[in-house]
Design a protein around this motif. Structure first.
Motif, PDB file in Angstrom:
ATOM      1  N   ILE A  11       2.844  -5.030  -2.517  1.00 27.19           N
ATOM      2  CA  ILE A  11       4.123  -4.478  -2.987  1.00 27.19           C
ATOM      3  C   ILE A  11       4.112  -3.007  -2.580  1.00 27.19           C
ATOM      4  CG2 ILE A  11       4.732  -6.158  -4.755  1.00 27.19           C
ATOM      5  CD1 ILE A  11       3.420  -4.316  -6.834  1.00 27.19           C
ATOM      6  N   TYR A  13       5.049   1.008  -2.001  1.00 23.58           N
ATOM      7  CA  TYR A  13       5.418   2.130  -2.872  1.00 23.58           C
ATOM      8  C   TYR A  13       6.901   2.418  -2.688  1.00 23.58           C
ATOM      9  CZ  TYR A  13       0.457   3.051  -3.611  1.00 23.58           C
ATOM     10  OH  TYR A  13      -0.864   2.933  -3.959  1.00 23.58           O
ATOM     11  N   HIS A  19       8.558   1.658   7.099  1.00 21.31           N
ATOM     12  CA  HIS A  19       8.459   1.947   8.541  1.00 21.31           C
ATOM     13  C   HIS A  19       7.917   0.708   9.248  1.00 21.31           C
ATOM     14  CE1 HIS A  19       4.130   2.523   8.015  1.00 21.31           C
ATOM     15  NE2 HIS A  19       4.398   3.344   7.014  1.00 21.31           N
ATOM     16  N   GLY A  21       5.049  -0.099  10.179  1.00 19.10           N
ATOM     17  CA  GLY A  21       3.814  -0.612   9.579  1.00 19.10           C
ATOM     18  C   GLY A  21       4.101  -1.514   8.394  1.00 19.10           C
ATOM     19  N   THR A  25       3.856  -6.133   7.990  1.00 19.58           N
ATOM     20  CA  THR A  25       3.237  -7.079   7.046  1.00 19.58           C
ATOM     21  C   THR A  25       4.278  -8.066   6.536  1.00 19.58           C
ATOM     22  OG1 THR A  25       1.923  -5.197   6.315  1.00 19.58           O
ATOM     23  CG2 THR A  25       1.647  -7.231   5.084  1.00 19.58           C
ATOM     24  N   ASP A  50       6.126  -1.453  -5.736  1.00 19.93           N
ATOM     25  CA  ASP A  50       5.188  -0.841  -6.667  1.00 19.93           C
ATOM     26  C   ASP A  50       5.882   0.431  -7.161  1.00 19.93           C
ATOM     27  OD1 ASP A  50       2.898   0.045  -7.878  1.00 19.93           O
ATOM     28  OD2 ASP A  50       1.627  -0.090  -6.092  1.00 19.93           O
ATOM     29  N   TRP A 223      -2.851   0.753  -9.986  1.00 20.84           N
ATOM     30  CA  TRP A 223      -3.371  -0.397  -9.246  1.00 20.84           C
ATOM     31  C   TRP A 223      -3.616  -1.602 -10.143  1.00 20.84           C
ATOM     32  CZ3 TRP A 223      -3.496  -2.195  -4.514  1.00 20.84           C
ATOM     33  CH2 TRP A 223      -3.305  -1.300  -3.456  1.00 20.84           C
ATOM     34  N   GLY A 255      -2.874  -4.813   4.549  1.00 22.76           N
ATOM     35  CA  GLY A 255      -3.411  -3.996   5.621  1.00 22.76           C
ATOM     36  C   GLY A 255      -4.830  -3.600   5.238  1.00 22.76           C
ATOM     37  N   ASP A 257      -6.177  -0.896   4.842  1.00 19.31           N
ATOM     38  CA  ASP A 257      -6.270   0.276   3.971  1.00 19.31           C
ATOM     39  C   ASP A 257      -6.422  -0.085   2.494  1.00 19.31           C
ATOM     40  OD1 ASP A 257      -3.743  -0.787   4.471  1.00 19.31           O
ATOM     41  OD2 ASP A 257      -2.699   1.008   3.808  1.00 19.31           O
ATOM     42  N   ILE A 258      -6.031  -1.298   2.133  1.00 17.40           N
ATOM     43  CA  ILE A 258      -6.097  -1.643   0.716  1.00 17.40           C
ATOM     44  C   ILE A 258      -7.013  -2.855   0.483  1.00 17.40           C
ATOM     45  CG2 ILE A 258      -3.927  -0.542   0.025  1.00 17.40           C
ATOM     46  CD1 ILE A 258      -2.493  -3.170   0.321  1.00 17.40           C
ATOM     47  N   HIS A 284      -5.017  -7.213   7.872  1.00 19.57           N
ATOM     48  CA  HIS A 284      -4.719  -6.922   9.284  1.00 19.57           C
ATOM     49  C   HIS A 284      -4.969  -5.444   9.572  1.00 19.57           C
ATOM     50  CE1 HIS A 284      -0.998  -4.835   8.328  1.00 19.57           C
ATOM     51  NE2 HIS A 284      -0.642  -5.830   7.545  1.00 19.57           N
ATOM     52  N   TRP A 286      -4.001  -1.684  11.753  1.00 15.90           N
ATOM     53  CA  TRP A 286      -2.886  -0.739  11.663  1.00 15.90           C
ATOM     54  C   TRP A 286      -2.109  -0.669  12.968  1.00 15.90           C
ATOM     55  CZ3 TRP A 286      -6.326   3.684   9.424  1.00 15.90           C
ATOM     56  CH2 TRP A 286      -6.411   3.518   8.036  1.00 15.90           C
ATOM     57  N   TRP A 287      -0.839  -0.361  12.804  1.00 17.16           N
ATOM     58  CA  TRP A 287      -0.057   0.053  13.959  1.00 17.16           C
ATOM     59  C   TRP A 287      -0.325   1.533  14.159  1.00 17.16           C
ATOM     60  CZ3 TRP A 287       2.080  -2.674  17.622  1.00 17.16           C
ATOM     61  CH2 TRP A 287       2.302  -4.032  17.365  1.00 17.16           C
ATOM     62  N   MET A 294       0.141   5.141  12.005  1.00 17.31           N
ATOM     63  CA  MET A 294       1.530   5.478  11.717  1.00 17.31           C
ATOM     64  C   MET A 294       1.647   5.645  10.201  1.00 17.31           C
ATOM     65  SD  MET A 294       4.881   3.206  12.559  1.00 17.31           S
ATOM     66  CE  MET A 294       4.351   2.724  14.177  1.00 17.31           C
TER      67      MET A 294
HETATM   68  N1  MSP Z   1       1.474  -0.099  -3.381  1.00 17.56           N
HETATM   69  C1  MSP Z   1       0.291  -0.345  -2.662  1.00 17.56           C
HETATM   70  C2  MSP Z   1      -0.008  -1.825  -2.562  1.00 17.56           C
HETATM   71  C3  MSP Z   1      -0.118  -2.541  -3.862  1.00 17.56           C
HETATM   72  S1  MSP Z   1      -0.355  -4.255  -3.649  1.00 17.56           S
HETATM   73  C4  MSP Z   1      -0.726  -4.827  -5.136  1.00 17.56           C
HETATM   74  C5  MSP Z   1       0.419   0.232  -1.262  1.00 17.56           C
HETATM   75  N2  MSP Z   1       1.661   0.383  -0.801  1.00 17.56           N
HETATM   76  S2  MSP Z   1       2.071   0.979   0.631  1.00 17.56           S
HETATM   77  O1  MSP Z   1       3.496   1.187   0.577  1.00 17.56           O
HETATM   78  O2  MSP Z   1       1.265   2.102   0.971  1.00 17.56           O
HETATM   79  O3  MSP Z   1       1.872  -0.187   1.636  1.00 17.56           O
HETATM   80  C6  MSP Z   1       0.645  -0.484   2.136  1.00 17.56           C
HETATM   81  C7  MSP Z   1       0.736  -1.620   3.150  1.00 17.56           C
HETATM   82  O4  MSP Z   1       1.713  -1.345   4.158  1.00 17.56           O
HETATM   83  C8  MSP Z   1      -0.536  -1.785   3.930  1.00 17.56           C
HETATM   84  O5  MSP Z   1      -1.518  -2.506   3.276  1.00 17.56           O
HETATM   85  C9  MSP Z   1      -0.039  -2.509   5.137  1.00 17.56           C
HETATM   86  O6  MSP Z   1       0.163  -3.851   4.802  1.00 17.56           O
HETATM   87  C10 MSP Z   1       1.272  -1.815   5.396  1.00 17.56           C
HETATM   88  N3  MSP Z   1       1.115  -0.665   6.301  1.00 17.56           N
HETATM   89  C11 MSP Z   1       1.324   0.650   6.007  1.00 17.56           C
HETATM   90  N4  MSP Z   1       1.105   1.389   7.134  1.00 17.56           N
HETATM   91  C12 MSP Z   1       0.742   0.584   8.138  1.00 17.56           C
HETATM   92  C13 MSP Z   1       0.471   0.736   9.513  1.00 17.56           C
HETATM   93  N5  MSP Z   1       0.503   1.905  10.132  1.00 17.56           N
HETATM   94  N6  MSP Z   1       0.196  -0.384  10.231  1.00 17.56           N
HETATM   95  C14 MSP Z   1       0.215  -1.635   9.662  1.00 17.56           C
HETATM   96  N7  MSP Z   1       0.461  -1.805   8.391  1.00 17.56           N
HETATM   97  C15 MSP Z   1       0.665  -0.728   7.573  1.00 17.56           C
HETATM   98  O7  MSP Z   1      -0.593   0.492  -0.638  1.00 17.56           O
END
Ligand code: MSP
Length: 501
Positions: A11, A13, A19, A21, A25, A50, A223, A255, A257-258, A284, A286-287, A294
């Motif tokens: 979910i 933010y 964007h 990225g 997903t 979120d 979280w 992604g 990152d999490i 997965h 990152w772009w 990104m």
């Molecule tokens: N809110 C948390 C997630 C909570 S899930 C219980 C969060 N949100 S976020 O808005 O930062 O989105 C993160 C997700 O966006 C990443 O895990 C990924 O799926 C996607 N991406 C954000 N930037 C990205 C790239 N540059 N490339 C690919 N995916 C990316 O973290």
């Protein structure tokens, strides 16, 4: 009866603008969900927002608006984009909804009653930007901003208690963490003792969150709140039948990152609450833009709306799915998008439809000709198409979507070569029947490719199938009906002039 399927995205933010990225997903989950539906499975696809935490509270204060109003306004950016991208989610969850709040409270109470939450005074380094306590090592890494020393009373989740069961679960369920290198990363991380998790924030510092049911001076760490969305939506508290049908989730797509929050926090929370763990967590890559992630903070984000406006939705979906090898990072550039578009979609795929429809319109009055008897070449195309479906399914099952697409395009190129070889444009002048067999074979093979590509490009393939006067989702040979009249069409993928790019 096919088993139901449940897939989620993180979910996002609500404060951030979507964007490429984040769109990636969501498109990926959409493709997988549509594909599962095509296979006849009842797929439940969840995405959402979120909406709690410091950043949202700060942004709302800055704008002088109520945080809920701020969330409502910002949520529109996502809702509009998902609709423009033809995202077929079955539910859209926002963590500020009451249905979610009551589930978070219930889980907190269950975990508390199990003796897995305790109170402690903690002194440590706190990253305001990350909204969490960090270790000395993390502070030294230079990746965290706004670090301050903080001493306060908080509530902690006994995550350490579940370290061993988690390692055992990972080892005995090979599909739990995917791809393999991410699993190894987590197993490596779990070699160190696992710390307990601070799951509260004092209201004196932050009140935009879900209040702890056992202490009204605190709200829940964002979280701990957010991860629970995955069980709220299928009906953990309000729809037992649906919950039992869909949970445990088949796939949490995230992604990289999490990864830790999903592969460590979430399963240990579920273990404590006595709930089954999801079947697969797939991370997965990152772009990147010129090899850099990104992201909003770097300031290099590509707005998906601009791309869609300029080039159309399905080409963008196609490019993102074709270009990323799942699990690895990929570089995004408009130049590579245009190259991919022109070669695969304009030259190979779109052009094949134009060739077929021009010849059928001119020589058969627009009616799909009969394939009177299949010769050696036609039988080859037919058996290749059956083979393609098998390979496509195999690639999808191992999340090699780029390969599933590439195999399909290779087959499109094979059909084009078959046309070059058989030259139906010459054959029509000598033998309408034989030319009809060639055209039927080409059109039927193209139909199968379109059916396979429809989860990736739902709208353009729908147009193509309507030109062939079929809405068949039949994946077997022979779905096209001879005698039916072709629909009119403009070029499906007009070439993009790339001279100025
Ligand atoms: N809110 C948390 C997630 C909570 S899930 C219980 C969060 N949100 S976020 O808005 O930062 O989105 C993160 C997700 O966006 C990443 O895990 C990924 O799926 C996607 N991406 C954000 N930037 C990205 C790239 N540059 N490339 C690919 N995916 C990316 O973290």
């Amino acid at each position: 009866m096919n088993k139901p399927f449940y897939i989620t995205t993180p979910i996002y933010y609500v404060n951030d603008s979507p964007h490429i990225g984040t769109a990636y997903t969501t498109i990926l989950a959409d493709v997988i969900s549509r594909y599962q539906k095509q296979l006849g499975r009842d797929s439940f696809f969840l995405t959402g927002l979120d909406e709690h935490g410091q950043k949202v509270q700060d942004a709302a204060i800055k704008r002088g608006v109520d945080p809920k109003d701020h969330c409502d306004e910002m949520s529109e950016n996502f809702i509009t984009l998902w609709s423009r991208l033809h995202i077929s989610n079955n539910d859209f969850i926002r963590t500020t909804e009451n249905r979610h709040k009551i589930v978070v409270e219930k889980i907190l109470k269950t975990v508390y009653d199990a003796g897995d939450i305790y109170e402690d005074e903690y002194e440590g380094l706190y990253s305001v930007s990350e909204e969490r306590f960090i270790t000395e090592k993390e502070a030294e890494s230079g990746q965290f901003r706004d670090i301050k020393k903080l001493k306060e009373k908080n509530y902690f989740f006994r995550m350490s208690k579940y370290q061993k069961p988690l390692i055992e679960h990972i080892n005995s369920n090979p599909m739990f963490l995917q791809p393999e290198h991410r699993k190894n990363e987590i197993l490596g991380f779990l070699k160190q003792p696992l710390n307990d998790l601070c799951i509260s924030r004092p209201k004196s510092r932050l009140n935009w969150g879900i209040e702890l049911p056992f202490d009204k001076d605190y709200v829940t760490y964002v979280w701990f709140d957010a991860l629970i969305n995955y069980i709220t939506a299928p009906g953990f508290l309000d729809d037992k039948i649906s919950f039992d049908k869909y949970w445990p989730a088949d796939m949490h797509l995230i992604g990289k990152d999490i990864l830790t929050t999903h592969a460590v926090y979430w399963p240990t929370m579920l273990m404590s609450a006595g709930i089954d763990l999801p079947k697969t967590i797939f991370a997965h890559g990152w772009w990147l833009i010129q090899d850099e992630k990104m992201s909003k903070s770097v300031g290099n984000v590509v707005n998906p709306m601009d791309l869609i406006d300029e080039y159309g939705v399905d080409p963008v979906r196609y490019y993102l799915m074709r270009e990323m090898v799942l699990g690895q990072d990929a570089n995004f550039s408009v130049k590579s998008f245009i190259n991919r578009y022109n070669s695969d979609l304009a030259n190979d795929f779109g052009n094949l439809l134009s060739r077929i429809s021009t010849l059928i319109n001119k020589n058969y009055n627009g009616h799909i000709p009969q394939a009177s008897s299949l010769g050696e070449e036609e039988n080859k195309i037919k058996s290749l198409s059956i083979e393609l479906i098998k390979k496509f399914d195999f690639n999808m099952s191992k999340m090699s979507i780029n390969e599933a697409i590439e195999e399909t395009l290779q087959f499109v190129r094979t059909i084009n070569r078959y046309f070059e070889h058989m030259a139906p444009w010459k054959l029509v002048k000598e033998d309408l029947k034989s030319a009809g067999t060639v055209l039927y074979t080409g059109a039927e093979a193209l139909r199968i490719c379109s059916v396979l590509l429809s989860p990736i490009m739902p709208k353009r393939t729908e147009m193509l199938l309507s030109v062939l006067n079929t809405d068949s989702i039949n994946r077997g040979w022979g779905g096209l009906e001879p005698g039916k009249k072709l629909g009119k069409h403009t070029p499906l993928f007009p070439r993009i002039n790339s001279d100025n790019i």
